[in-house]
Scaffold this active site. Structure first.
Site, PDB file in Angstrom:
ATOM      1  N   CYS A 160      -7.268  -2.147   5.688  1.00 54.87           N
ATOM      2  CA  CYS A 160      -6.427  -2.055   6.658  1.00 54.87           C
ATOM      3  C   CYS A 160      -6.699  -1.727   8.017  1.00 54.87           C
ATOM      4  O   CYS A 160      -7.217  -0.588   8.151  1.00 54.87           O
ATOM      5  CB  CYS A 160      -5.114  -1.117   6.212  1.00 54.87           C
ATOM      6  SG  CYS A 160      -3.873  -1.201   7.142  1.00 54.87           S
ATOM      7  N   GLU A 214       0.866  -1.295   0.086  1.00 55.39           N
ATOM      8  CA  GLU A 214       0.118  -0.075   0.024  1.00 55.39           C
ATOM      9  C   GLU A 214       0.881   1.202  -0.069  1.00 55.39           C
ATOM     10  O   GLU A 214       1.680   1.400   0.750  1.00 55.39           O
ATOM     11  CB  GLU A 214      -1.064  -0.008   1.462  1.00 55.39           C
ATOM     12  CG  GLU A 214      -1.872   1.292   1.211  1.00 55.39           C
ATOM     13  CD  GLU A 214      -2.359   1.577   2.765  1.00 55.39           C
ATOM     14  OE1 GLU A 214      -3.500   2.186   3.062  1.00 55.39           O
ATOM     15  OE2 GLU A 214      -1.947   0.909   3.565  1.00 55.39           O
ATOM     16  N   HIS A 269     -11.231  -9.980   2.100  1.00 56.98           N
ATOM     17  CA  HIS A 269     -10.689 -10.888   3.316  1.00 56.98           C
ATOM     18  C   HIS A 269     -11.516 -11.371   4.582  1.00 56.98           C
ATOM     19  O   HIS A 269     -12.323 -10.559   4.901  1.00 56.98           O
ATOM     20  CB  HIS A 269      -9.605  -9.558   4.135  1.00 56.98           C
ATOM     21  CG  HIS A 269      -8.713 -10.378   5.101  1.00 56.98           C
ATOM     22  ND1 HIS A 269      -7.594  -9.682   5.714  1.00 56.98           N
ATOM     23  CD2 HIS A 269      -8.497 -11.561   5.566  1.00 56.98           C
ATOM     24  CE1 HIS A 269      -7.058 -10.337   6.489  1.00 56.98           C
ATOM     25  NE2 HIS A 269      -7.859 -11.546   6.521  1.00 56.98           N
ATOM     26  N   ALA A 304      -1.375 -14.002   1.566  1.00 60.00           N
ATOM     27  CA  ALA A 304      -0.665 -12.940   2.048  1.00 60.00           C
ATOM     28  C   ALA A 304       0.574 -13.886   2.807  1.00 60.00           C
ATOM     29  O   ALA A 304       1.646 -14.063   2.344  1.00 60.00           O
ATOM     30  CB  ALA A 304      -1.241 -11.892   3.052  1.00 60.00           C
ATOM     31  N   ARG A 305       0.217 -14.117   4.031  1.00 61.59           N
ATOM     32  CA  ARG A 305       1.387 -14.807   5.056  1.00 61.59           C
ATOM     33  C   ARG A 305       1.563 -16.214   4.497  1.00 61.59           C
ATOM     34  O   ARG A 305       2.991 -16.282   4.343  1.00 61.59           O
ATOM     35  CB  ARG A 305       0.798 -14.962   6.486  1.00 61.59           C
ATOM     36  CG  ARG A 305       0.526 -13.755   7.180  1.00 61.59           C
ATOM     37  CD  ARG A 305      -0.079 -14.078   8.442  1.00 61.59           C
ATOM     38  NE  ARG A 305      -1.354 -14.737   8.360  1.00 61.59           N
ATOM     39  CZ  ARG A 305      -2.193 -15.481   9.233  1.00 61.59           C
ATOM     40  NH1 ARG A 305      -1.618 -15.835  10.363  1.00 61.59           N
ATOM     41  NH2 ARG A 305      -3.312 -15.955   9.072  1.00 61.59           N
ATOM     42  N   LYS A 331     -10.219  -3.668  -1.883  1.00 60.17           N
ATOM     43  CA  LYS A 331      -9.993  -4.786  -1.170  1.00 60.17           C
ATOM     44  C   LYS A 331     -10.501  -4.328   0.328  1.00 60.17           C
ATOM     45  O   LYS A 331     -10.424  -3.218   0.931  1.00 60.17           O
ATOM     46  CB  LYS A 331      -8.617  -5.209  -0.761  1.00 60.17           C
ATOM     47  CG  LYS A 331      -8.350  -6.435   0.178  1.00 60.17           C
ATOM     48  CD  LYS A 331      -6.771  -6.802  -0.021  1.00 60.17           C
ATOM     49  CE  LYS A 331      -6.625  -7.953   0.792  1.00 60.17           C
ATOM     50  NZ  LYS A 331      -6.362  -7.778   2.014  1.00 60.17           N
ATOM     51  N   GLN A 375      -1.534  -0.740  -5.231  1.00 61.52           N
ATOM     52  CA  GLN A 375      -2.375  -0.400  -4.207  1.00 61.52           C
ATOM     53  C   GLN A 375      -2.276   0.906  -3.540  1.00 61.52           C
ATOM     54  O   GLN A 375      -1.304   1.199  -2.930  1.00 61.52           O
ATOM     55  CB  GLN A 375      -2.502  -1.722  -3.043  1.00 61.52           C
ATOM     56  CG  GLN A 375      -3.905  -1.373  -2.354  1.00 61.52           C
ATOM     57  CD  GLN A 375      -3.816  -2.368  -1.222  1.00 61.52           C
ATOM     58  OE1 GLN A 375      -3.024  -2.128  -0.226  1.00 61.52           O
ATOM     59  NE2 GLN A 375      -5.136  -3.017  -0.901  1.00 61.52           N
ATOM     60  N   ASN A 427      -9.702 -14.202   0.074  1.00 65.69           N
ATOM     61  CA  ASN A 427      -8.468 -13.687   0.826  1.00 65.69           C
ATOM     62  C   ASN A 427      -8.616 -14.419   2.467  1.00 65.69           C
ATOM     63  O   ASN A 427      -9.780 -13.936   2.968  1.00 65.69           O
ATOM     64  CB  ASN A 427      -8.007 -12.545   0.834  1.00 65.69           C
ATOM     65  CG  ASN A 427      -6.751 -12.062   1.534  1.00 65.69           C
ATOM     66  OD1 ASN A 427      -6.862 -11.001   2.322  1.00 65.69           O
ATOM     67  ND2 ASN A 427      -5.803 -13.080   1.729  1.00 65.69           N
ATOM     68  N   GLY A 428      -7.488 -15.180   2.802  1.00 66.25           N
ATOM     69  CA  GLY A 428      -7.635 -15.617   4.256  1.00 66.25           C
ATOM     70  C   GLY A 428      -7.395 -17.180   4.309  1.00 66.25           C
ATOM     71  O   GLY A 428      -8.106 -17.779   3.656  1.00 66.25           O
TER      72      GLY A 428
END
Length: 325
Positions: free
Chosen positions: A110, A36, A177, A232-233, A149, A81, A208-209
Protein backbone atom coordinates in the site's frame (compact mmCIF):
# COMPACT_ATOMS: atom_id res chain seq x y z
CA UNK A 1 -5.44 -23.34 0.81
CA UNK A 2 -4.27 -24.15 -2.70
CA UNK A 3 -2.71 -21.31 -4.70
CA UNK A 4 -2.51 -23.03 -8.09
CA UNK A 5 -4.75 -21.83 -10.94
CA UNK A 6 -6.87 -19.61 -8.75
CA UNK A 7 -8.81 -16.42 -9.53
CA UNK A 8 -8.32 -14.02 -6.65
CA UNK A 9 -10.17 -10.93 -5.44
CA UNK A 10 -7.62 -8.31 -4.38
CA UNK A 11 -7.82 -6.48 -1.05
CA UNK A 12 -9.59 -3.13 -1.49
CA UNK A 13 -10.13 -0.66 1.35
CA UNK A 14 -13.81 0.08 2.09
CA UNK A 15 -14.82 -2.31 -0.69
CA UNK A 16 -13.70 -5.79 0.35
CA UNK A 17 -16.27 -6.32 3.10
CA UNK A 18 -18.33 -9.51 3.44
CA UNK A 19 -21.04 -8.74 0.82
CA UNK A 20 -18.54 -7.87 -1.89
CA UNK A 21 -16.37 -10.91 -1.11
CA UNK A 22 -19.40 -13.20 -1.34
CA UNK A 23 -20.46 -11.45 -4.55
CA UNK A 24 -17.07 -12.15 -6.13
CA UNK A 25 -17.18 -15.76 -4.95
CA UNK A 26 -20.67 -16.19 -6.41
CA UNK A 27 -19.34 -15.15 -9.81
CA UNK A 28 -16.29 -17.42 -9.68
CA UNK A 29 -13.55 -16.01 -7.43
CA UNK A 30 -11.68 -18.86 -5.74
CA UNK A 31 -9.93 -16.74 -3.09
CA UNK A 32 -11.24 -13.47 -1.67
CA UNK A 33 -9.09 -10.99 0.27
CA UNK A 34 -10.71 -8.74 2.81
CA UNK A 35 -9.90 -5.06 3.03
CA UNK A 36 -6.70 -4.26 4.91
CA UNK A 37 -7.26 -4.14 8.68
CA UNK A 38 -4.61 -2.41 10.82
CA UNK A 39 -3.23 -4.54 13.65
CA UNK A 40 -3.65 -1.72 16.19
CA UNK A 41 -7.39 -1.74 15.47
CA UNK A 42 -7.78 -5.51 15.44
CA UNK A 43 -6.15 -6.13 18.82
CA UNK A 44 -8.77 -3.83 20.38
CA UNK A 45 -11.52 -6.16 19.18
CA UNK A 46 -13.41 -9.07 20.64
CA UNK A 47 -14.99 -11.92 18.71
CA UNK A 48 -18.77 -12.06 18.78
CA UNK A 49 -21.27 -14.42 17.16
CA UNK A 50 -23.84 -12.26 15.38
CA UNK A 51 -26.98 -14.41 15.38
CA UNK A 52 -28.94 -11.49 13.96
CA UNK A 53 -27.29 -11.89 10.54
CA UNK A 54 -25.56 -15.27 10.93
CA UNK A 55 -22.02 -13.90 10.95
CA UNK A 56 -18.90 -13.76 13.08
CA UNK A 57 -18.01 -10.20 14.04
CA UNK A 58 -14.82 -8.71 15.41
CA UNK A 59 -16.06 -5.70 17.30
CA UNK A 60 -14.09 -2.90 18.92
CA UNK A 61 -14.43 -3.42 22.67
CA UNK A 62 -16.85 -1.08 24.38
CA UNK A 63 -18.50 -0.14 21.08
CA UNK A 64 -20.72 -1.58 18.36
CA UNK A 65 -18.10 -0.82 15.71
CA UNK A 66 -17.62 -3.92 13.53
CA UNK A 67 -14.02 -3.96 12.32
CA UNK A 68 -14.24 -7.28 10.45
CA UNK A 69 -17.24 -9.47 9.61
CA UNK A 70 -17.08 -12.95 8.13
CA UNK A 71 -19.27 -16.06 7.95
CA UNK A 72 -19.07 -19.82 7.52
CA UNK A 73 -19.87 -19.56 3.79
CA UNK A 74 -16.44 -18.06 3.06
CA UNK A 75 -14.29 -19.77 5.69
CA UNK A 76 -12.31 -21.78 3.13
CA UNK A 77 -11.63 -18.90 0.76
CA UNK A 78 -11.36 -15.63 2.72
CA UNK A 79 -7.94 -14.12 3.41
CA UNK A 80 -7.56 -11.69 6.30
CA UNK A 81 -5.19 -8.95 5.15
CA UNK A 82 -3.38 -7.04 7.83
CA UNK A 83 -1.43 -3.81 7.97
CA UNK A 84 1.39 -4.05 10.48
CA UNK A 85 4.90 -2.91 11.31
CA UNK A 86 5.48 -5.11 14.36
CA UNK A 87 5.77 -8.91 14.57
CA UNK A 88 4.38 -9.30 18.10
CA UNK A 89 1.40 -7.07 17.39
CA UNK A 90 0.76 -8.83 14.08
CA UNK A 91 0.70 -12.20 15.85
CA UNK A 92 -1.74 -10.94 18.49
CA UNK A 93 -4.12 -9.71 15.79
CA UNK A 94 -3.75 -12.87 13.70
CA UNK A 95 -4.39 -15.17 16.66
CA UNK A 96 -7.72 -13.44 17.23
CA UNK A 97 -9.02 -14.17 13.73
CA UNK A 98 -7.10 -17.24 12.53
CA UNK A 99 -9.83 -19.77 13.38
CA UNK A 100 -12.34 -17.99 11.14
CA UNK A 101 -10.33 -17.40 7.95
CA UNK A 102 -8.45 -19.47 5.39
CA UNK A 103 -5.16 -17.51 5.47
CA UNK A 104 -3.42 -14.41 6.79
CA UNK A 105 -1.80 -11.91 4.41
CA UNK A 106 0.52 -9.04 5.26
CA UNK A 107 0.13 -5.86 3.22
CA UNK A 108 3.54 -4.74 1.92
CA UNK A 109 2.38 -2.77 -1.08
CA UNK A 110 0.00 0.00 0.00
CA UNK A 111 1.50 3.36 -1.08
CA UNK A 112 -0.99 5.50 0.85
CA UNK A 113 0.46 7.98 3.32
CA UNK A 114 -1.45 6.57 6.32
CA UNK A 115 0.23 3.19 5.78
CA UNK A 116 3.72 4.45 5.00
CA UNK A 117 3.75 6.97 7.86
CA UNK A 118 2.98 4.11 10.26
CA UNK A 119 5.78 1.96 8.85
CA UNK A 120 3.26 -0.35 7.20
CA UNK A 121 2.39 -1.22 3.61
CA UNK A 122 5.02 -0.21 1.06
CA UNK A 123 7.27 1.13 3.86
CA UNK A 124 8.10 -2.50 4.66
CA UNK A 125 9.67 -2.97 1.23
CA UNK A 126 12.70 -1.07 2.53
CA UNK A 127 12.92 -3.19 5.69
CA UNK A 128 13.68 -6.79 4.71
CA UNK A 129 14.75 -7.73 8.24
CA UNK A 130 11.42 -6.58 9.65
CA UNK A 131 9.59 -8.41 6.87
CA UNK A 132 11.48 -11.56 7.82
CA UNK A 133 10.65 -11.08 11.50
CA UNK A 134 6.93 -10.56 10.91
CA UNK A 135 6.50 -13.47 8.51
CA UNK A 136 8.59 -15.98 10.47
CA UNK A 137 6.79 -15.07 13.70
CA UNK A 138 3.42 -15.75 12.08
CA UNK A 139 4.63 -18.94 10.40
CA UNK A 140 6.02 -20.41 13.63
CA UNK A 141 2.91 -19.71 15.68
CA UNK A 142 -0.04 -20.26 13.34
CA UNK A 143 -1.36 -23.33 11.57
CA UNK A 144 -2.90 -21.56 8.58
CA UNK A 145 -1.15 -20.27 5.43
CA UNK A 146 0.77 -17.00 5.70
CA UNK A 147 1.29 -14.87 2.59
CA UNK A 148 2.16 -11.29 1.69
CA UNK A 149 1.52 -8.85 -1.13
CA UNK A 150 4.32 -6.62 -2.46
CA UNK A 151 4.94 -4.05 -5.17
CA UNK A 152 7.86 -3.88 -7.57
CA UNK A 153 11.04 -2.26 -6.29
CA UNK A 154 13.16 0.18 -8.29
CA UNK A 155 14.81 -2.59 -10.27
CA UNK A 156 13.73 -6.09 -11.18
CA UNK A 157 16.85 -7.46 -9.49
CA UNK A 158 15.90 -5.76 -6.22
CA UNK A 159 12.38 -7.18 -6.41
CA UNK A 160 13.70 -10.69 -7.04
CA UNK A 161 16.15 -10.43 -4.13
CA UNK A 162 13.37 -9.36 -1.76
CA UNK A 163 11.05 -12.08 -3.07
CA UNK A 164 13.73 -14.70 -2.45
CA UNK A 165 14.17 -13.41 1.10
CA UNK A 166 10.42 -13.63 1.63
CA UNK A 167 10.36 -17.19 0.29
CA UNK A 168 12.83 -18.29 2.99
CA UNK A 169 10.27 -17.40 5.69
CA UNK A 170 8.04 -20.27 4.56
CA UNK A 171 5.17 -18.28 3.09
CA UNK A 172 2.59 -20.28 1.16
CA UNK A 173 2.42 -17.77 -1.70
CA UNK A 174 3.51 -14.28 -2.73
CA UNK A 175 1.29 -11.75 -4.50
CA UNK A 176 3.09 -9.23 -6.71
CA UNK A 177 1.47 -6.03 -7.93
CA UNK A 178 3.21 -5.12 -11.18
CA UNK A 179 3.69 -1.45 -10.31
CA UNK A 180 6.18 0.51 -8.26
CA UNK A 181 5.23 2.66 -5.30
CA UNK A 182 5.44 5.86 -7.37
CA UNK A 183 3.35 4.44 -10.23
CA UNK A 184 -0.25 5.49 -10.63
CA UNK A 185 -3.12 3.19 -11.63
CA UNK A 186 -3.04 4.62 -15.18
CA UNK A 187 0.58 3.48 -15.59
CA UNK A 188 0.76 0.07 -17.29
CA UNK A 189 1.53 -2.87 -15.02
CA UNK A 190 4.95 -4.39 -15.70
CA UNK A 191 4.07 -8.01 -16.30
CA UNK A 192 7.63 -8.82 -17.42
CA UNK A 193 8.97 -7.93 -13.97
CA UNK A 194 6.40 -10.19 -12.33
CA UNK A 195 7.72 -12.92 -14.66
CA UNK A 196 11.23 -12.35 -13.26
CA UNK A 197 9.93 -13.05 -9.75
CA UNK A 198 8.06 -16.16 -10.90
CA UNK A 199 11.22 -17.53 -12.54
CA UNK A 200 13.23 -17.04 -9.35
CA UNK A 201 10.84 -18.66 -6.86
CA UNK A 202 9.43 -22.10 -6.19
CA UNK A 203 6.42 -20.94 -4.14
CA UNK A 204 3.26 -19.90 -6.00
CA UNK A 205 3.22 -16.30 -7.23
CA UNK A 206 -0.07 -14.43 -7.60
CA UNK A 207 0.14 -11.86 -10.40
CA UNK A 208 -1.75 -8.58 -10.00
CA UNK A 209 -2.19 -5.64 -12.37
CA UNK A 210 -4.32 -4.62 -15.37
CA UNK A 211 -6.95 -7.36 -15.31
CA UNK A 212 -10.12 -5.92 -16.81
CA UNK A 213 -11.65 -8.82 -18.76
CA UNK A 214 -11.92 -12.56 -18.10
CA UNK A 215 -9.49 -13.20 -20.96
CA UNK A 216 -6.85 -11.16 -19.11
CA UNK A 217 -6.56 -13.91 -16.50
CA UNK A 218 -5.16 -16.16 -19.20
CA UNK A 219 -3.04 -13.42 -20.81
CA UNK A 220 -1.20 -12.52 -17.60
CA UNK A 221 -0.64 -16.17 -16.70
CA UNK A 222 0.95 -16.80 -20.10
CA UNK A 223 3.03 -13.61 -19.89
CA UNK A 224 4.29 -14.17 -16.34
CA UNK A 225 4.06 -17.89 -15.63
CA UNK A 226 2.29 -17.02 -12.37
CA UNK A 227 0.35 -19.70 -10.51
CA UNK A 228 -2.71 -17.53 -9.92
CA UNK A 229 -4.10 -14.12 -10.81
CA UNK A 230 -5.47 -11.31 -8.65
CA UNK A 231 -7.81 -8.53 -9.78
CA UNK A 232 -8.81 -5.28 -8.06
CA UNK A 233 -10.40 -2.50 -10.17
CA UNK A 234 -11.70 -4.91 -12.80
CA UNK A 235 -13.68 -6.68 -10.07
CA UNK A 236 -14.78 -3.46 -8.39
CA UNK A 237 -16.30 -2.20 -11.63
CA UNK A 238 -17.99 -5.52 -12.39
CA UNK A 239 -17.54 -8.46 -10.01
CA UNK A 240 -18.79 -10.89 -12.67
CA UNK A 241 -15.35 -10.56 -14.31
CA UNK A 242 -14.65 -13.88 -12.56
CA UNK A 243 -17.31 -15.67 -14.60
CA UNK A 244 -16.09 -17.84 -17.48
CA UNK A 245 -19.49 -17.28 -19.11
CA UNK A 246 -18.76 -13.58 -19.53
CA UNK A 247 -19.66 -10.44 -17.65
CA UNK A 248 -23.20 -9.75 -16.61
CA UNK A 249 -24.68 -6.27 -17.13
CA UNK A 250 -23.28 -3.99 -14.45
CA UNK A 251 -26.78 -2.91 -13.42
CA UNK A 252 -27.56 -6.51 -12.53
CA UNK A 253 -24.29 -6.91 -10.60
CA UNK A 254 -24.93 -3.65 -8.75
CA UNK A 255 -28.39 -4.77 -7.61
CA UNK A 256 -27.01 -8.11 -6.45
CA UNK A 257 -24.41 -6.22 -4.40
CA UNK A 258 -27.19 -4.16 -2.80
CA UNK A 259 -29.10 -7.35 -1.95
CA UNK A 260 -26.04 -8.89 -0.33
CA UNK A 261 -25.36 -5.69 1.60
CA UNK A 262 -28.91 -5.86 2.96
CA UNK A 263 -28.66 -9.56 3.76
CA UNK A 264 -25.39 -9.15 5.68
CA UNK A 265 -26.29 -5.77 7.21
CA UNK A 266 -23.25 -4.11 5.69
CA UNK A 267 -21.99 -0.75 6.91
CA UNK A 268 -23.84 1.94 4.99
CA UNK A 269 -20.70 4.01 4.40
CA UNK A 270 -18.89 1.03 2.89
CA UNK A 271 -21.90 0.15 0.73
CA UNK A 272 -22.25 3.70 -0.56
CA UNK A 273 -18.52 3.98 -1.27
CA UNK A 274 -18.56 0.78 -3.34
CA UNK A 275 -21.65 1.84 -5.27
CA UNK A 276 -20.16 5.26 -5.98
CA UNK A 277 -16.99 3.63 -7.33
CA UNK A 278 -19.09 1.47 -9.65
CA UNK A 279 -21.17 4.44 -10.81
CA UNK A 280 -18.14 6.68 -11.46
CA UNK A 281 -16.68 4.07 -13.82
CA UNK A 282 -19.80 3.70 -15.94
CA UNK A 283 -21.62 6.96 -15.39
CA UNK A 284 -21.40 10.09 -13.23
CA UNK A 285 -22.26 10.94 -9.63
CA UNK A 286 -23.91 14.17 -10.80
CA UNK A 287 -26.71 12.22 -12.47
CA UNK A 288 -29.85 11.29 -10.49
CA UNK A 289 -28.63 7.83 -9.44
CA UNK A 290 -25.35 9.13 -8.07
CA UNK A 291 -27.04 11.96 -6.19
CA UNK A 292 -29.55 9.51 -4.71
CA UNK A 293 -26.79 7.19 -3.48
CA UNK A 294 -24.99 10.11 -1.87
CA UNK A 295 -28.20 11.20 -0.09
CA UNK A 296 -29.02 7.69 1.15
CA UNK A 297 -28.67 7.32 4.91
CA UNK A 298 -29.66 3.68 5.35
CA UNK A 299 -29.69 0.36 3.53
CA UNK A 300 -33.47 0.77 3.33
CA UNK A 301 -32.90 3.96 1.31
CA UNK A 302 -30.69 2.03 -1.10
CA UNK A 303 -33.24 -0.80 -1.29
CA UNK A 304 -35.86 1.72 -2.37
CA UNK A 305 -33.52 3.32 -4.91
CA UNK A 306 -32.69 0.00 -6.57
CA UNK A 307 -36.15 -1.55 -6.44
CA UNK A 308 -35.28 -4.03 -3.69
CA UNK A 309 -37.87 -2.93 -1.11
CA UNK A 310 -39.63 -6.31 -1.09
CA UNK A 311 -36.32 -8.12 -0.62
CA UNK A 312 -35.36 -5.78 2.23
CA UNK A 313 -38.76 -6.34 3.86
CA UNK A 314 -38.35 -10.12 3.53
CA UNK A 315 -34.90 -10.02 5.18
CA UNK A 316 -36.09 -7.84 8.07
CA UNK A 317 -39.16 -9.99 8.70
CA UNK A 318 -37.08 -13.18 8.62
CA UNK A 319 -34.69 -11.71 11.20
CA UNK A 320 -37.61 -10.82 13.46
CA UNK A 321 -39.07 -14.32 13.07
CA UNK A 322 -35.74 -16.05 13.72
CA UNK A 323 -35.08 -13.80 16.71
CA UNK A 324 -38.43 -14.64 18.28
CA UNK A 325 -37.98 -18.41 18.10
Amino acid sequence: MDYENKLVLAPMVRVGTLPFRLLAAQYGADITYGEEIIDHKMIKCERRINEHVGAVDFVEKGTDNVVFRTCSLEKNEVVFQMGTSNAVRALSAAQLVCQDVAAIDINMGCPKSFSISGGMGAALLKKPDLIHDILTTLRRNLDIPITCKIRLLNSSQDTVELARRIETTGVSALAVHGRRVADRPRDPAKWSEIADVVAALSVPVIANGDIFEYEDFHHIKVATGASSVMVARGALWNASIFSADGKLPWEEVKREYVRKSILWDNDIKSTKHTLKEMIMHYSCLELPEGKAVIKSDTLADLAKLYGEEKYNQFVQEKRLFDGSR
